[in-house]
Structure formats: structure tokens, C-alpha cells
Design a protein around this motif. Structure first.
Motif, PDB file in Angstrom:
ATOM      1  N   GLU A  65       6.001 -15.115   6.887  1.00 18.68           N
ATOM      2  CA  GLU A  65       6.170 -15.771   5.603  1.00 18.68           C
ATOM      3  C   GLU A  65       7.309 -16.860   5.899  1.00 18.68           C
ATOM      4  OE1 GLU A  65       8.149 -14.354   1.222  1.00 18.68           O
ATOM      5  OE2 GLU A  65       8.034 -12.894   2.952  1.00 18.68           O
ATOM      6  N   GLY A  66       7.056 -18.111   5.130  1.00 16.60           N
ATOM      7  CA  GLY A  66       8.043 -19.188   5.429  1.00 16.60           C
ATOM      8  C   GLY A  66       7.660 -19.875   6.338  1.00 16.60           C
ATOM      9  N   MET A  67       6.830 -19.574   7.355  1.00 18.92           N
ATOM     10  CA  MET A  67       6.212 -20.623   8.433  1.00 18.92           C
ATOM     11  C   MET A  67       4.785 -21.092   8.008  1.00 18.92           C
ATOM     12  SD  MET A  67       7.137 -17.490  11.293  1.00 18.92           S
ATOM     13  CE  MET A  67       6.482 -18.506  12.736  1.00 18.92           C
ATOM     14  N   ARG A  68       4.140 -20.627   7.122  1.00 19.49           N
ATOM     15  CA  ARG A  68       3.035 -21.201   6.590  1.00 19.49           C
ATOM     16  C   ARG A  68       3.165 -21.698   5.224  1.00 19.49           C
ATOM     17  NH1 ARG A  68      -0.912 -15.970   7.991  1.00 19.49           N
ATOM     18  NH2 ARG A  68      -1.591 -16.915   5.970  1.00 19.49           N
ATOM     19  N   GLU A  69       2.124 -22.723   4.918  1.00 20.70           N
ATOM     20  CA  GLU A  69       2.251 -23.365   3.577  1.00 20.70           C
ATOM     21  C   GLU A  69       2.068 -22.394   2.465  1.00 20.70           C
ATOM     22  OE1 GLU A  69      -0.154 -26.586   3.466  1.00 20.70           O
ATOM     23  OE2 GLU A  69       0.828 -27.720   4.870  1.00 20.70           O
ATOM     24  N   ASP A  70       0.969 -21.430   3.040  1.00 18.53           N
ATOM     25  CA  ASP A  70       0.709 -20.340   1.748  1.00 18.53           C
ATOM     26  C   ASP A  70       1.731 -18.882   1.909  1.00 18.53           C
ATOM     27  OD1 ASP A  70       0.048 -19.055   4.235  1.00 18.53           O
ATOM     28  OD2 ASP A  70      -1.877 -18.552   3.655  1.00 18.53           O
ATOM     29  N   ASP A  71       2.846 -19.211   2.533  1.00 23.42           N
ATOM     30  CA  ASP A  71       3.684 -18.186   2.654  1.00 23.42           C
ATOM     31  C   ASP A  71       3.413 -16.823   3.094  1.00 23.42           C
ATOM     32  OD1 ASP A  71       6.321 -19.105   2.370  1.00 23.42           O
ATOM     33  OD2 ASP A  71       6.308 -19.032   0.031  1.00 23.42           O
ATOM     34  N   ALA A  72       2.073 -16.968   3.678  1.00 26.04           N
ATOM     35  CA  ALA A  72       1.161 -15.924   4.491  1.00 26.04           C
ATOM     36  C   ALA A  72       0.732 -14.846   3.318  1.00 26.04           C
ATOM     37  CB  ALA A  72       2.239 -14.977   5.690  1.00 26.04           C
ATOM     38  N   PHE A  73       0.508 -15.153   2.157  1.00 22.47           N
ATOM     39  CA  PHE A  73       0.038 -14.335   1.061  1.00 22.47           C
ATOM     40  C   PHE A  73      -1.419 -13.698   1.420  1.00 22.47           C
ATOM     41  CE2 PHE A  73      -2.064 -13.436  -2.988  1.00 22.47           C
ATOM     42  CZ  PHE A  73      -0.988 -12.537  -3.395  1.00 22.47           C
ATOM     43  N   ILE A  74      -1.328 -12.515   0.989  1.00 24.43           N
ATOM     44  CA  ILE A  74      -2.837 -11.749   1.286  1.00 24.43           C
ATOM     45  C   ILE A  74      -2.730 -10.776   0.070  1.00 24.43           C
ATOM     46  CG2 ILE A  74      -2.046  -9.842   2.697  1.00 24.43           C
ATOM     47  CD1 ILE A  74      -4.383  -9.896   4.237  1.00 24.43           C
ATOM     48  N   SER A  75      -4.250 -10.749  -0.175  1.00 24.05           N
ATOM     49  CA  SER A  75      -4.407  -9.667  -1.543  1.00 24.05           C
ATOM     50  C   SER A  75      -5.370  -8.509  -0.785  1.00 24.05           C
ATOM     51  CB  SER A  75      -4.957 -10.298  -2.570  1.00 24.05           C
ATOM     52  OG  SER A  75      -5.513  -9.504  -3.487  1.00 24.05           O
ATOM     53  N   VAL A  76      -5.023  -7.479  -0.605  1.00 29.76           N
ATOM     54  CA  VAL A  76      -5.757  -6.317  -0.077  1.00 29.76           C
ATOM     55  C   VAL A  76      -6.025  -5.123  -1.036  1.00 29.76           C
ATOM     56  CG1 VAL A  76      -5.770  -4.688   1.731  1.00 29.76           C
ATOM     57  CG2 VAL A  76      -4.586  -6.789   2.019  1.00 29.76           C
ATOM     58  N   LYS A  77      -7.440  -4.808  -1.205  1.00 26.34           N
ATOM     59  CA  LYS A  77      -7.764  -3.513  -2.138  1.00 26.34           C
ATOM     60  C   LYS A  77      -7.065  -2.319  -1.758  1.00 26.34           C
ATOM     61  CE  LYS A  77     -11.801  -1.397  -3.886  1.00 26.34           C
ATOM     62  NZ  LYS A  77     -13.345  -1.329  -4.040  1.00 26.34           N
ATOM     63  N   ILE A  78      -6.517  -1.500  -2.376  1.00 29.24           N
ATOM     64  CA  ILE A  78      -6.022  -0.419  -2.153  1.00 29.24           C
ATOM     65  C   ILE A  78      -7.034   0.925  -2.336  1.00 29.24           C
ATOM     66  CG2 ILE A  78      -4.265   1.557  -2.823  1.00 29.24           C
ATOM     67  CD1 ILE A  78      -2.667  -0.539  -4.048  1.00 29.24           C
ATOM     68  N   PRO A  79      -7.748   1.181  -0.976  1.00 25.20           N
ATOM     69  CA  PRO A  79      -8.937   2.183  -1.113  1.00 25.20           C
ATOM     70  C   PRO A  79      -8.428   3.587  -1.405  1.00 25.20           C
ATOM     71  CG  PRO A  79      -8.313   1.679   1.195  1.00 25.20           C
ATOM     72  CD  PRO A  79      -7.407   0.741   0.290  1.00 25.20           C
ATOM     73  N   ILE A  80      -9.533   4.319  -1.781  1.00 24.91           N
ATOM     74  CA  ILE A  80      -9.204   5.900  -2.260  1.00 24.91           C
ATOM     75  C   ILE A  80      -8.384   6.397  -1.101  1.00 24.91           C
ATOM     76  CG2 ILE A  80     -11.525   6.786  -1.296  1.00 24.91           C
ATOM     77  CD1 ILE A  80      -9.462   8.036  -4.552  1.00 24.91           C
ATOM     78  N   GLU A  81      -8.850   6.263   0.173  1.00 29.62           N
ATOM     79  CA  GLU A  81      -8.003   6.847   1.217  1.00 29.62           C
ATOM     80  C   GLU A  81      -6.484   6.487   1.264  1.00 29.62           C
ATOM     81  OE1 GLU A  81     -12.587   6.396   2.426  1.00 29.62           O
ATOM     82  OE2 GLU A  81     -10.829   5.132   1.253  1.00 29.62           O
ATOM     83  N   ALA A  82      -6.511   5.479   1.011  1.00 21.81           N
ATOM     84  CA  ALA A  82      -4.672   4.810   0.852  1.00 21.81           C
ATOM     85  C   ALA A  82      -4.189   5.697  -0.336  1.00 21.81           C
ATOM     86  CB  ALA A  82      -4.625   3.323   0.979  1.00 21.81           C
ATOM     87  N   LYS A  83      -4.871   5.539  -1.365  1.00 18.67           N
ATOM     88  CA  LYS A  83      -4.228   6.006  -2.642  1.00 18.67           C
ATOM     89  C   LYS A  83      -3.749   7.625  -2.496  1.00 18.67           C
ATOM     90  CE  LYS A  83      -6.600   3.118  -5.949  1.00 18.67           C
ATOM     91  NZ  LYS A  83      -7.521   2.818  -6.814  1.00 18.67           N
ATOM     92  N   GLU A  84      -4.699   8.257  -1.665  1.00 22.03           N
ATOM     93  CA  GLU A  84      -4.309   9.547  -1.509  1.00 22.03           C
ATOM     94  C   GLU A  84      -3.224  10.030  -0.751  1.00 22.03           C
ATOM     95  OE1 GLU A  84      -7.951  11.081   0.514  1.00 22.03           O
ATOM     96  OE2 GLU A  84      -9.201  11.275  -1.426  1.00 22.03           O
ATOM     97  N   ILE A  85      -2.773   9.084   0.383  1.00 20.26           N
ATOM     98  CA  ILE A  85      -1.682   9.127   1.119  1.00 20.26           C
ATOM     99  C   ILE A  85      -0.543   8.696   0.146  1.00 20.26           C
ATOM    100  CG2 ILE A  85      -0.666   8.170   3.035  1.00 20.26           C
ATOM    101  CD1 ILE A  85      -3.173   7.880   4.513  1.00 20.26           C
ATOM    102  N   LEU A  86      -0.635   7.551  -0.524  1.00 15.76           N
ATOM    103  CA  LEU A  86       0.524   7.231  -1.296  1.00 15.76           C
ATOM    104  C   LEU A  86       0.764   8.299  -2.404  1.00 15.76           C
ATOM    105  CD1 LEU A  86      -0.861   3.592  -1.710  1.00 15.76           C
ATOM    106  CD2 LEU A  86       1.357   4.171  -0.604  1.00 15.76           C
TER     107      LEU A  86
END
Length: 407
Positions: free
Chosen positions: A289-310
Motif C-alpha cells: 500500500e502506498g507503493m502502487r497507483e491502486d494502493d494495492a487494493f483487492i476485493s476477495v470473496k469470503i467463502p463459507i469455509e472462512a466464515k465458519e472460522i470467523l
């Protein structure tokens, strides 16, 4: 061309009927004044605000020669403002204090919220003080100095450091890997100092030495790949660690894997957002972040496996260092039960990428997008193309399905 002339300012008369002599610097029809320690009376004033020639010869000639010589030495003077020239004439600093600059640079980084970036520079500053003392002129940093400093870093030594309210002592020495990281960060600091004090466009070079052009940093050994096989990822998924740290570390490891190798620091920084999101999360990767023009932005889906952990764990650590320490201890607590010689959070990220490329035959470009990497070859092209997060979704879904197809 800039000119400098001794003058008095008639309105600035002192109570004892004297005037301070000033030098009027004029460039491009704009004037600035440099105060002197000389005072004159009415008899030495000519033409209302000029200083008599006799007084100049007796008291000011040396100063004037010095200033005019400095003006003659300024390169590309025609592109400078009068204030630039004034700064050149009144800057009597013979050398740059490097330790002071290090502290200034570290303070700026911390003010920008980049404490992690500042951390190796703090280490270097403390080490240089241990080696050379609290003051270090930039001109002293030569290739010979660097070689002597390298020998010092390799040598076992006891150092004293402040940790919070406590003072601790520890024995330390650097191996080739540590030396590479340390000296590379030192080179970055030195180059930042050159950027701070040098202006090559106008020929203003206060730091002339370039020690890292002669001194060669010991090269890094080729990194071992930190990828695990699908079977090893499944083994981590299925193991029940014996300690609370181990269970927590396992969950964070798998969460990182399911979120396309999301770094621990980004999990930590975006925890509330992760817990509060139903579908996906957008975030800026801390490392770039801060080193790229897009500020290293990314959009990632939260899958069911991750939701169960959260849903079943909470972030109980209030800083990233404590989290990383717990993850390190927790992962080590069960790695040998799985027959692994090493297990770190990087294994989650590397394994996600390797499975996507080698087992599922995704292109390197798609894998790079999922990891939030930017290709230097495509950097300009990327500014024209709107991001397509569905590419990441496809990689993410197929990697998770591949690992969990045995369930």
C-alpha cells in the motif's frame, strides 16, 4: 545572474544612530537580505543606502568574496529562485548528520502509519550507534566503513535495548541472510538521505559519496519454496492441536489460505471488516500500500469455509507483533505431528499459489491477480483495465474445492 551588494535599510535605524549592514541578494529582480554583525554610522553611508568603499575594503571584502565565489560555483543558477540561492549561501553545514536523518525518516514513516516499514531502520540506527557512537557524518560512510561494519555485525556481541519500560540485554550476531537484509535496509536509508539532500536537477549535491557502488551486499541464497502439497494442507485442516495457541494458529492459517493467502497483518488490520462482511472484503495490502497507483487494493470473496472460522474465533491481540508471536509458537506446536520441518503463515500463501498454478493449471497472471501482485511489464496496461474480481473468485473457489474434494 545573482548579485550581492552591501546595503543599509534606512528605516532600521538604532537608538544609538547606527545601522546594521546587510547584504542584498538580487536574482531575477527579486531581493532578499542577509544580516551581518557589522554596524555603521552616518559617515560611512553614501547614496542614501550604500556602504562607503573604504568601509567595504576594510571590513566586508572577505565576506563579499566568499559569497560571490559561492554564487559562481552554483550550477544551473538560472533555474533557481532567489530563495534557493539564499539557502545555498547561508547553508554552512559541511556534512550531513546521518543518525539525525535516520531518526527523522523513521518519525515520518511512523506518522504515515508505516511502523512496520520503519522497524528495520530503527534496528540499523541502534546498531550504527553501537558501532560508531551517537553521531555519524555521511561523508564517513565509505565502502571501507561498510566492510568494517559488516565485520562488526557478524561478530557475537551483547547489546542493550529498551523494550517498553524495561531494559534488556541480548547476545546477537548476523548470518549471511540477516546481513543481506540489514545492509539492504541500510542502503535504502542511505539512498533516502541522498533523495532528501541532493537535487540533481539543479546540481545541488550535498551527499557526494556512493559507498554501495563499491561495497557489494552479500547475495541472498535462493529461497526454499514454502509450498505444501494438497495432502499436507488437508492434514492441517484435519488436525486437532493440543494447545489453545495451536488451535488458534491453525484457524488463522486456514483462514489465510481460504482468503487467497491473505497476510496475517492484513487479517489483523481488517478483522472487524471480515467479521462484519457477509459476502466479500475489499482491503489494501499492507506490504505494498502506498507503493502502487491502486494502493494495492483487492476485493476477495469470503467463502463459507472462512466464515465458519470467523464465527468461532475472536482476535484477542491488540498488536501485530503479539499476533505473529502466537502464530509462530502455535504453528510450531503441531508441525512435527504432521511430519513438517517448518510451518509458517507464508506456507499458506505459497501453497495457495502453487496449487492454483501446478494442480489446477491457472495462468501465472491469474495467480498473480489472486495474490494481489502487479507485473512490472503490465503496470501501465493495468491502469487502462478495470479490475475483474471474478477472476480471483474462480481461482479461490477451485483451489478450495480441490483441497476439500475428499470431504
Amino acid at each position: 545572474m545573482a548579485t550581492i551588494t552591501p546595503k543599509i535599510l534606512k528605516k532600521n535605524k538604532y537608538n544609538n544612530n547606527t545601522w546594521r549592514v546587510v547584504y542584498r541578494l538580487t536574482h531575477k529582480r527579486v531581493s532578499r537580505y542577509i544580516k551581518t554583525r557589522r554596524f555603521i554610522t552616518e559617515k560611512d553611508i553614501v547614496n542614501d543606502d550604500d556602504v562607503s568603499m573604504d568601509y567595504i575594503i576594510d571590513f566586508l571584502a572577505d565576506d563579499l568574496r566568499k559569497y560571490r565565489r559561492k554564487i559562481d560555483d552554483i550550477e544551473n543558477i538560472e533555474v533557481l529562485s532567489v530563495d534557493d540561492i539564499l539557502k545555498e549561501l547561508t547553508n554552512d553545514q559541511k556534512d550531513i548528520e546521518f543518525i539525525d536523518f535516520c531518526r527523522l525518516h523513521i518519525s515520518r514513516l511512523k506518522d504515515q502509519g508505516r511502523s512496520k516499514t520503519a522497524k528495520p531502520f530503527v534496528t540499523i540506527t541502534n546498531s550504527l550507534i553501537d558501532f560508531n557512537g551517537p553521531k555519524l557524518s555521511v561523508s564517513k560512510i565509505t565502502s571501507r566503513f561498510l566492510k568494517q561494519y559488516e565485520s562488526y555485525l557478524r561478530m557475537p556481541k551483547t547489546i542493550t535495548r529498551k523494550q517498553g519500560e524495561n531494559t534488556v540485554k541480548k547476545t546477537t550476531s548476523l548470518n549471511d541472510k540477516g546481513l543481506n537484509n540489514h545492509m539492504a535496509a541500510f542502503r535504502t536509508l542511505f539512498n533516502e538521505a541522498k533523495r532528501e539532500y541532493n537535487d540533481e536537477d539543479i546540481g545541488r549535491i550535498l551527499i557526494k559519496n556512493n559507498p554501495f557502488s563499491v561495497y557489494k551486499i552479500i547475495p541472498k541464497k535462493k529461497k526454499k519454496h514454502k509450498n505444501l502439497s494438497i495432502e499436507q494442507i488437508r492434514a492441517i485442516r484435519d488436525i486437532t492441536p493440543n494447545t489453545s495457541r495451536g488451535k488458534f494458529a491453525k484457524d488463522i492459517f486456514l483462514l489465510s489460505f481460504y482468503m487467497c493467502g491473505m497476510n496475517a497483518v492484513d487479517l489483523f488490520n481488517n478483522w472487524d471488516k471480515l467479521k462484519g462482511s457477509n459476502d466479500r472484503i475489499g482491503y489494501n495490502r499492507s506490504k505494498t500500500e502506498g507503493m502502487r497507483e491502486d494502493d494495492a487494493f483487492i476485493s476477495v470473496k469470503i467463502p463459507i469455509e472462512a466464515k465458519e472460522i470467523l464465527e468461532r474465533i475472536e482476535m484477542k491481540y491488540n498488536n501485530i507483533d503479539r499476533l505473529n508471536n502466537t502464530l509462530s509458537i502455535g504453528l510450531r506446536s503441531f508441525m512435527k505431528d504432521l511430519g513438517l520441518q517448518e510451518l509458517t503463515m507464508l506456507h499458506a500463501r505459497h501453497s495457495f499459489a502453487t496449487i492454483a498454478r501446478n494442480d489446477l493449471n491457472f495462468s501465472k497472471e491469474d495467480v498473480a491477480i489472486a495474490l494481489n501482485h502487479v507485473s512490472e511489464d503490465n503496470r501501465i496496461t493495468d491502469t487502462y483495465i478495470a479490475p475483474d474480481w471474478s477472476k480471483i473468485d474462480r481461482v479461490q473457489e477451485m483451489v478450495i474445492n480441490k483441497v476439500n474434494e475428499d470431504l
